[in-house]
Design a protein around this motif. Structure first.
Motif, PDB file in Angstrom:
ATOM      1  N   THR A 161      83.103  57.462  21.166  1.00  0.00           N
ATOM      2  CA  THR A 161      83.882  57.568  22.395  1.00  0.00           C
ATOM      3  C   THR A 161      83.966  56.245  23.131  1.00  0.00           C
ATOM      4  O   THR A 161      84.220  56.219  24.324  1.00  0.00           O
ATOM      5  CB  THR A 161      83.254  58.631  23.320  1.00  0.00           C
ATOM      6  N   SER A 162      83.738  55.145  22.419  1.00  0.00           N
ATOM      7  CA  SER A 162      83.857  53.833  23.045  1.00  0.00           C
ATOM      8  C   SER A 162      85.280  53.618  23.509  1.00  0.00           C
ATOM      9  O   SER A 162      86.220  54.237  23.010  1.00  0.00           O
ATOM     10  CB  SER A 162      83.457  52.729  22.059  1.00  0.00           C
ATOM     11  N   PHE A 163      85.416  52.682  24.461  1.00  0.00           N
ATOM     12  CA  PHE A 163      86.733  52.436  25.059  1.00  0.00           C
ATOM     13  C   PHE A 163      87.779  52.147  23.990  1.00  0.00           C
ATOM     14  O   PHE A 163      88.854  52.729  23.975  1.00  0.00           O
ATOM     15  CB  PHE A 163      86.628  51.269  26.039  1.00  0.00           C
ATOM     16  N   GLY A 164      87.453  51.241  23.059  1.00  0.00           N
ATOM     17  CA  GLY A 164      88.451  50.829  22.070  1.00  0.00           C
ATOM     18  C   GLY A 164      88.880  51.966  21.169  1.00  0.00           C
ATOM     19  O   GLY A 164      90.061  52.176  20.916  1.00  0.00           O
ATOM     20  N   ARG A 165      87.884  52.732  20.664  1.00  0.00           N
ATOM     21  CA  ARG A 165      88.211  53.808  19.733  1.00  0.00           C
ATOM     22  C   ARG A 165      89.036  54.895  20.416  1.00  0.00           C
ATOM     23  O   ARG A 165      89.983  55.422  19.844  1.00  0.00           O
ATOM     24  CB  ARG A 165      86.933  54.415  19.156  1.00  0.00           C
ATOM     25  N   GLN A 166      88.670  55.249  21.625  1.00  0.00           N
ATOM     26  CA  GLN A 166      89.395  56.282  22.340  1.00  0.00           C
ATOM     27  C   GLN A 166      90.787  55.799  22.758  1.00  0.00           C
ATOM     28  O   GLN A 166      91.764  56.517  22.618  1.00  0.00           O
ATOM     29  CB  GLN A 166      88.601  56.706  23.584  1.00  0.00           C
ATOM     30  N   THR A 167      90.839  54.591  23.278  1.00  0.00           N
ATOM     31  CA  THR A 167      92.093  54.101  23.836  1.00  0.00           C
ATOM     32  C   THR A 167      93.169  53.956  22.780  1.00  0.00           C
ATOM     33  O   THR A 167      94.328  54.283  23.016  1.00  0.00           O
ATOM     34  CB  THR A 167      91.866  52.739  24.525  1.00  0.00           C
ATOM     35  N   PHE A 168      92.824  53.505  21.584  1.00  0.00           N
ATOM     36  CA  PHE A 168      93.816  53.189  20.558  1.00  0.00           C
ATOM     37  C   PHE A 168      93.775  54.156  19.373  1.00  0.00           C
ATOM     38  O   PHE A 168      94.239  53.831  18.289  1.00  0.00           O
ATOM     39  CB  PHE A 168      93.604  51.752  20.065  1.00  0.00           C
ATOM     40  N   ARG A 169      93.253  55.368  19.594  1.00  0.00           N
ATOM     41  CA  ARG A 169      93.039  56.278  18.473  1.00  0.00           C
ATOM     42  C   ARG A 169      94.323  56.719  17.781  1.00  0.00           C
ATOM     43  O   ARG A 169      94.307  57.015  16.587  1.00  0.00           O
ATOM     44  CB  ARG A 169      92.228  57.492  18.918  1.00  0.00           C
ATOM     45  N   SER A 170      95.451  56.760  18.483  1.00  0.00           N
ATOM     46  CA  SER A 170      96.693  57.195  17.829  1.00  0.00           C
ATOM     47  C   SER A 170      97.159  56.217  16.761  1.00  0.00           C
ATOM     48  O   SER A 170      97.921  56.582  15.862  1.00  0.00           O
ATOM     49  CB  SER A 170      97.801  57.376  18.876  1.00  0.00           C
ATOM     50  N   PHE A 171      96.691  54.964  16.841  1.00  0.00           N
ATOM     51  CA  PHE A 171      97.083  53.976  15.838  1.00  0.00           C
ATOM     52  C   PHE A 171      96.463  54.249  14.478  1.00  0.00           C
ATOM     53  O   PHE A 171      96.846  53.626  13.480  1.00  0.00           O
ATOM     54  CB  PHE A 171      96.719  52.559  16.305  1.00  0.00           C
ATOM     55  N   LYS A 172      95.502  55.180  14.417  1.00  0.00           N
ATOM     56  CA  LYS A 172      94.964  55.580  13.111  1.00  0.00           C
ATOM     57  C   LYS A 172      95.999  56.354  12.301  1.00  0.00           C
ATOM     58  O   LYS A 172      95.872  56.481  11.079  1.00  0.00           O
ATOM     59  CB  LYS A 172      93.709  56.433  13.306  1.00  0.00           C
ATOM     60  N   ASN A 173      96.983  56.881  12.980  1.00  0.00           N
ATOM     61  CA  ASN A 173      98.038  57.658  12.340  1.00  0.00           C
ATOM     62  C   ASN A 173      99.098  56.707  11.790  1.00  0.00           C
ATOM     63  O   ASN A 173      99.776  56.021  12.553  1.00  0.00           O
ATOM     64  CB  ASN A 173      98.653  58.595  13.386  1.00  0.00           C
ATOM     65  N   PRO A 174      99.271  56.616  10.469  1.00  0.00           N
ATOM     66  CA  PRO A 174     100.207  55.636   9.898  1.00  0.00           C
ATOM     67  C   PRO A 174     101.662  55.873  10.295  1.00  0.00           C
ATOM     68  O   PRO A 174     102.430  54.913  10.456  1.00  0.00           O
ATOM     69  CB  PRO A 174     100.008  55.779   8.381  1.00  0.00           C
ATOM     70  N   VAL A 175     102.055  57.122  10.458  1.00  0.00           N
ATOM     71  CA  VAL A 175     103.438  57.406  10.852  1.00  0.00           C
ATOM     72  C   VAL A 175     103.663  56.975  12.305  1.00  0.00           C
ATOM     73  O   VAL A 175     104.725  56.450  12.649  1.00  0.00           O
ATOM     74  CB  VAL A 175     103.769  58.903  10.667  1.00  0.00           C
ATOM     75  N   TYR A 176     102.650  57.171  13.143  1.00  0.00           N
ATOM     76  CA  TYR A 176     102.782  56.717  14.530  1.00  0.00           C
ATOM     77  C   TYR A 176     102.923  55.202  14.586  1.00  0.00           C
ATOM     78  O   TYR A 176     103.662  54.675  15.418  1.00  0.00           O
ATOM     79  CB  TYR A 176     101.572  57.164  15.362  1.00  0.00           C
ATOM     80  N   ARG A 177     102.236  54.492  13.701  1.00  0.00           N
ATOM     81  CA  ARG A 177     102.359  53.029  13.682  1.00  0.00           C
ATOM     82  C   ARG A 177     103.788  52.604  13.339  1.00  0.00           C
ATOM     83  O   ARG A 177     104.317  51.647  13.917  1.00  0.00           O
ATOM     84  CB  ARG A 177     101.363  52.419  12.695  1.00  0.00           C
TER      85      ARG A 177
END
Length: 427
Positions: free
Chosen positions: A20-36
């Motif tokens: 739940t660190s700031f970076g992981r939570q804040t940018f978690r949607s970027f793990k989705n390749p279609v969203y990228r």
């Protein structure tokens, strides 16, 4: 619920997780390749729109020196958006959204290239009296494209990410758009001062083409087909749905009012930078960029927050926006104006992202495209309100016109905080 393409789940994310660190939570949607991929197309479009908006308004003001004509340019953009946005919502509910985005981005590139060629050939110039009609015609075409395309741009997001990531994905999209608000206007001002307006239009055309490439790489997303009735009947059905869903109606109304009252500032900004602050195109680019900086902060904060008290945050964002707007309007100090426009950007981006998230969260999938088309009428209503503000500026002065809008927004936000607990308590 729709099938989310390329969905990336991280089961370790939770209240007690080390993830739940700031970076992981804040940018978690970027793990989705279609969203990228979607994000790449969004950046191309929003970069072009930011550059085009600044160049178009500054160019027509330099050609005419008229606040009324500057407002008329916005009206030319507004009318097709207001007329066609609801039809765009029907399209979003019936047609594969990828194809709508492809056609819309390609058409936008054609419009901007055409304006660039008109500038290069001298058809659009100060020496050619009355040539400003070319910008008005381009605005009409661009408004038509936006009205038909933008509901699909928004309604596709829940088909890409899961519901828990919706606010994060929308906030990251707003962050990207606002990063471009930080840099695109500064680049636009530099290109205008170092070269000419034509250079800006050729660059924006290239950005639209970049967006086409990214959208082309998107997989087909699921489509919610609305069948058995014509377009007008579908529009009526969508409007009836909104009317009977009080929560959605109130959020839509507050969001649209924010845009109507606040956004004319950005369209009439050339009057402030040319006549009041006297900082030229580069200064205008800096102001728009600093506004984008405030918006980035707001977007990052929202992307990091849990899905709680979003209604309250939306109302507070409206109050911040109104106070900043009123203060900026009456400022003649460059540094005071820079400070205030940071809060303008923060309130504007936060309010839009929260309203978008709340509507997407509470809306029935069957009506998503049509409801989003009503929210996206904000672009047309913004242009219409800019026309009204331009007329008021001719008679009262731009500071009183925009300052009055800011004062009304403050009053509306305070009244909503006090008298609308239905919105205030929304999570």
């Amino acid at each position: 619920m729709n099938n989310r393409m390329g969905e990336s789940r991280d089961e370790g994310i939770g209240p007690g997780s080390s993830k739940t660190s700031f970076g992981r939570q804040t940018f978690r949607s970027f793990k989705n390749p279609v969203y990228r991929i979607y994000y790449g197309g969004l950046l191309g479009q929003m970069g072009a729109m930011n550059m085009q908006m600044m160049a178009r308004s500054l160019l027509i003001y330099r050609l005419t020196r008229s606040a009324a004509i500057l407002g008329a340019l916005s009206l030319a953009h507004a009318i097709p958006m207001l007329v066609l946005s609801l039809f765009g919502g029907v399209i979003a509910d019936r047609v594969q959204k990828k194809y709508v985005l492809l056609i819309g981005q390609a058409a936008s590139a054609v419009v901007t290239i055409s304006v660039g060629v008109a500038l290069s050939l001298g058809y659009l110039s100060a020496e050619n009296a009355g040539s400003w009609w070319i910008l008005v015609a381009a605005s009409i075409f661009q408004g038509t494209i936006m009205g038909l395309m933008m509901p699909s741009r928004q309604a596709i997001i829940p088909e890409i990410v899961n519901g828990n990531e919706l606010m994060n994905a929308i906030s990251l999209g707003a962050m990207g758009a606002n990063v471009l608000r930080l840099f695109a206007p500064a680049l636009t001002g530099f290109l205008i001062d170092a070269y000419d307006f034509g250079a800006v239009y050729y660059v924006t055309s290239g950005l639209y083409i970049v967006s086409v490439v990214f959208v082309f790489m998107l997989p087909h997303t699921s489509t919610i087909a609305s069948r058995g009735s014509g377009a007008l009947a579908s529009i009526k059905e969508g409007l009836q749905y909104v009317w009977h869903e009080t929560t959605i109606l109130l959020v839509l109304g507050f969001a649209l009012l924010n845009i109507i009252l606040a956004m004319p500032l950005m369209q009439l900004l050339p009057i402030f930078t040319e006549d009041i602050l006297k900082v030229g195109a580069t200064g205008m680019g800096v102001l728009m960029g600093i506004s984008g900086g405030g918006a980035i902060v707001g977007s990052l904060v929202l992307a990091s927050l849990p899905n709680k008290k979003r209604g309250l945050m939306m109302l507070v964002a409206g109050l911040i926006l109104g106070l900043a707007l009123a203060g900026f309007s009456f400022s003649s100090s460059w540094y005071y104006s820079l400070a205030l426009i940071v809060f303008f950007g923060l309130g504007q981006a936060g309010g839009m992202a929260l309203a978008n998230t709340l509507i997407q969260h509470y809306v029935d999938d069957k009506y998503r495209g049509r409801v989003m088309s009503i929210l996206l009428m904000q672009w047309g209503l913004m242009s219409f309100s800019t026309f009204i503000a331009g007329l008021l500026a001719e008679g009262l002065g731009v500071q009183w016109a925009i300052g009055g809008f800011g004062t009304v927004l403050v009053l509306v936000s305070v009244m909503a905080l006090v008298f609308l607990p239905r919105i205030r308590k929304l999570d």
